[in-house]
Scaffold this motif. Structure first.
Motif, short mmCIF file in Angstrom:
data_model
loop_
_atom_site.label_atom_id
_atom_site.label_comp_id
_atom_site.label_asym_id
_atom_site.label_seq_id
_atom_site.Cartn_x
_atom_site.Cartn_y
_atom_site.Cartn_z
N LEU A 120 0.83 -1.20 0.00
CA LEU A 120 0.00 0.00 0.00
C LEU A 120 0.87 1.26 0.00
N ALA A 121 1.93 1.25 0.80
CA ALA A 121 2.83 2.41 0.86
C ALA A 121 3.51 2.64 -0.48
N GLU A 122 3.92 1.59 -1.15
CA GLU A 122 4.56 1.74 -2.46
C GLU A 122 3.56 2.24 -3.50
N GLU A 123 2.30 1.83 -3.34
CA GLU A 123 1.24 2.29 -4.25
C GLU A 123 0.97 3.78 -4.08
N MET A 124 0.80 4.20 -2.83
CA MET A 124 0.40 5.58 -2.57
C MET A 124 1.58 6.52 -2.35
N GLY A 125 2.76 5.98 -2.17
CA GLY A 125 3.94 6.79 -1.86
C GLY A 125 4.19 6.76 -0.36
N TRP A 126 5.46 6.58 0.02
CA TRP A 126 5.80 6.43 1.44
C TRP A 126 5.52 7.69 2.24
N LYS A 127 5.71 8.84 1.66
CA LYS A 127 5.44 10.09 2.39
C LYS A 127 3.96 10.21 2.68
N GLN A 128 3.14 9.95 1.67
CA GLN A 128 1.69 10.00 1.85
C GLN A 128 1.26 8.96 2.88
N PHE A 129 1.86 7.79 2.82
CA PHE A 129 1.57 6.71 3.76
C PHE A 129 1.88 7.18 5.19
N PHE A 130 3.01 7.84 5.37
CA PHE A 130 3.42 8.32 6.68
C PHE A 130 2.42 9.31 7.25
N PHE A 131 1.93 10.23 6.43
CA PHE A 131 1.06 11.29 6.93
C PHE A 131 -0.43 10.92 6.93
N THR A 132 -0.77 9.74 6.45
CA THR A 132 -2.16 9.30 6.48
C THR A 132 -2.45 8.71 7.86
N ASN A 133 -3.58 9.12 8.45
CA ASN A 133 -3.86 8.62 9.80
C ASN A 133 -4.24 7.14 9.76
N ARG A 134 -4.17 6.51 10.91
CA ARG A 134 -4.35 5.05 11.01
C ARG A 134 -5.73 4.58 10.54
N LEU A 135 -6.74 5.35 10.87
CA LEU A 135 -8.09 4.94 10.45
C LEU A 135 -8.21 4.92 8.93
N GLN A 136 -7.67 5.94 8.29
CA GLN A 136 -7.71 5.97 6.82
C GLN A 136 -6.89 4.83 6.23
N LEU A 137 -5.74 4.53 6.84
CA LEU A 137 -4.92 3.42 6.36
C LEU A 137 -5.66 2.09 6.50
N GLN A 138 -6.32 1.89 7.64
CA GLN A 138 -7.08 0.66 7.83
C GLN A 138 -8.19 0.54 6.80
N LEU A 139 -8.87 1.66 6.51
CA LEU A 139 -9.92 1.67 5.51
C LEU A 139 -9.35 1.33 4.13
N GLN A 140 -8.22 1.93 3.78
CA GLN A 140 -7.61 1.65 2.47
C GLN A 140 -7.13 0.21 2.38
N LEU A 141 -6.58 -0.31 3.46
CA LEU A 141 -6.15 -1.72 3.47
C LEU A 141 -7.35 -2.65 3.30
N ARG A 142 -8.47 -2.35 3.97
CA ARG A 142 -9.69 -3.16 3.84
C ARG A 142 -10.20 -3.13 2.40
N ARG A 143 -10.23 -1.94 1.79
CA ARG A 143 -10.68 -1.81 0.40
C ARG A 143 -9.76 -2.59 -0.54
N ARG A 144 -8.48 -2.50 -0.26
CA ARG A 144 -7.48 -3.22 -1.08
C ARG A 144 -7.69 -4.73 -1.00
N ARG A 145 -7.94 -5.23 0.21
CA ARG A 145 -8.23 -6.67 0.40
C ARG A 145 -9.48 -7.08 -0.35
N GLN A 146 -10.51 -6.23 -0.29
CA GLN A 146 -11.77 -6.53 -0.98
C GLN A 146 -11.55 -6.61 -2.49
N ARG A 147 -10.76 -5.67 -3.04
CA ARG A 147 -10.47 -5.69 -4.48
C ARG A 147 -9.70 -6.95 -4.86
N GLN A 148 -8.72 -7.32 -4.02
CA GLN A 148 -7.95 -8.53 -4.30
C GLN A 148 -8.82 -9.78 -4.20
#
Length: 156
Positions: A120-148
């Motif tokens: 996910l970090a490589e997809e969105m960029g490590w800097k963006q990954f760093f500054f994204t809050n945990r809730l948003q990251l969890q949501l993006q990870l869940r969406r990513r799992r659903q797509r996969q």
């Protein structure tokens, strides 16, 4: 200051030519504008500027450090200092915004990074990954799992 040159030519009259050399003290070199012009023509304005700065005692060692070493050093700075450093020059701006730097920072600050988080970090960029809050990251990870999961179901 020592400048050496070689004349390379296929012409017979230049086959026996020897290397040329000019030696001048730093003070004499700083006053020799005709040599400055020759150096600028042959090597370019940046090389001339660099040599003049060296003769004047203006050394910028930090600017000349290799990128991997700079990444290592910068990864220990506070975020505000990284932001300030990015304003120093184009080179530092590029390094301060690079994925390699932010990957180092994330890996230094986080205890564990799962392979899924790394993707996910490589997809969105490590800097963006760093500054994204945990809730948003969890949501993006869940969406990513659903797509996969949806892709995997289509394949089976």
């Amino acid at each position: 200051v020592i400048f050496r040159w070689w004349k390379i030519s296929l012409r017979n009259e230049f086959r026996e030519s020897r290397p040329g050399e000019i030696k001048e003290s730093q003070e004499d070199f700083l006053d020799d504008s005709s040599l400055h012009i020759q150096i600028a023509i042959v090597f370019g304005a940046k090389v001339l500027e660099h040599v003049l700065n060296l003769c004047r005692g203006n050394y910028d060692f930090l600017e000349r450090l290799p990128v991997p070493l700079l990444l290592y050093i910068i990864s220990f700075l506070e975020l505000e200092d990284i932001a300030r450093l990015s304003q120093v020059s184009r080179r530092f701006e590029m390094i301060s915004n690079s994925n390699a730097l932010w990957e180092n920072i994330v890996e230094n600050l986080c205890d564990t990074i799962t392979p899924e988080m790394k993707e996910l970090a490589e997809e969105m960029g490590w800097k963006q990954f760093f500054f994204t809050n945990r809730l948003q990251l969890q949501l993006q990870l869940r969406r990513r799992r659903q797509r996969q999961d949806a892709r995997n179901k289509k394949l089976t």
